[in-house]
Design a protein around this motif. Sequence first.
Motif, PDB file in Angstrom:
ATOM      1  N   GLU A  11       0.825  -1.210   0.000  1.00 11.77           N
ATOM      2  CA  GLU A  11       0.000   0.000   0.000  1.00 11.77           C
ATOM      3  C   GLU A  11       0.858   1.259   0.000  1.00 11.77           C
ATOM      4  OE1 GLU A  11      -2.478  -0.634   3.411  1.00 11.77           O
ATOM      5  OE2 GLU A  11      -3.846  -1.972   2.314  1.00 11.77           O
ATOM      6  N   GLN A  14       2.506   1.739  -3.402  1.00 14.16           N
ATOM      7  CA  GLN A  14       1.540   2.235  -4.385  1.00 14.16           C
ATOM      8  C   GLN A  14       1.297   3.733  -4.199  1.00 14.16           C
ATOM      9  OE1 GLN A  14      -1.077  -1.566  -5.650  1.00 14.16           O
ATOM     10  NE2 GLN A  14      -1.749  -0.652  -3.759  1.00 14.16           N
ATOM     11  N   THR A  15       1.216   4.166  -2.952  1.00 19.97           N
ATOM     12  CA  THR A  15       1.015   5.588  -2.669  1.00 19.97           C
ATOM     13  C   THR A  15       2.223   6.405  -3.101  1.00 19.97           C
ATOM     14  OG1 THR A  15      -0.433   5.092  -0.802  1.00 19.97           O
ATOM     15  CG2 THR A  15       0.579   7.266  -0.828  1.00 19.97           C
ATOM     16  N   LYS A  19       1.833   3.812  -8.685  1.00 14.63           N
ATOM     17  CA  LYS A  19       1.617   2.608  -9.494  1.00 14.63           C
ATOM     18  C   LYS A  19       0.703   1.645  -8.748  1.00 14.63           C
ATOM     19  CE  LYS A  19       6.170   2.725 -11.641  1.00 14.63           C
ATOM     20  NZ  LYS A  19       7.426   1.992 -11.858  1.00 14.63           N
ATOM     21  N   THR A  20       0.028   0.796  -9.508  1.00 13.89           N
ATOM     22  CA  THR A  20      -0.771  -0.275  -8.929  1.00 13.89           C
ATOM     23  C   THR A  20      -0.026  -1.579  -9.168  1.00 13.89           C
ATOM     24  OG1 THR A  20      -2.827   0.902  -9.358  1.00 13.89           O
ATOM     25  CG2 THR A  20      -2.986  -1.480  -9.013  1.00 13.89           C
ATOM     26  N   TYR A  21       0.267  -2.285  -8.104  1.00 16.75           N
ATOM     27  CA  TYR A  21       0.997  -3.548  -8.210  1.00 16.75           C
ATOM     28  C   TYR A  21       0.004  -4.696  -8.346  1.00 16.75           C
ATOM     29  CZ  TYR A  21       4.964  -0.697  -7.152  1.00 16.75           C
ATOM     30  OH  TYR A  21       5.916   0.275  -7.221  1.00 16.75           O
TER      31      TYR A  21
END
Length: 93
Positions: A11, A14-15, A19-21
């Motif tokens: 989390e 991503q912040t 990016k979204t993993y």
Amino acid sequence: SLTQDYRRAVEKLQTLTGKTYTAIHIVGGGCQDNYLNRMTAAICRLPVWAGPVEGTAIGNLVVQMIHGGEFADLTAARQCIRESFDIKEVLPQ
């Protein structure tokens, strides 16, 4: 627990990166712990790719092989690793 730490780390990454993993890769000796892999997938709600066990040694070798021209780039090296080692996918349930 370790799985909660993994979730928080994903989390935060991503912040920080925007990016979204879509998966977690676990390499080295810890990838042999099937219970931890299953719990990580469940808590993080992401697939876990477990392996190879020799992750550190392979990483060092791959860097040298890319520099030496054995692989064209990191993409080619990763493909070779996927084809050469037992890497297990653990899906969240």
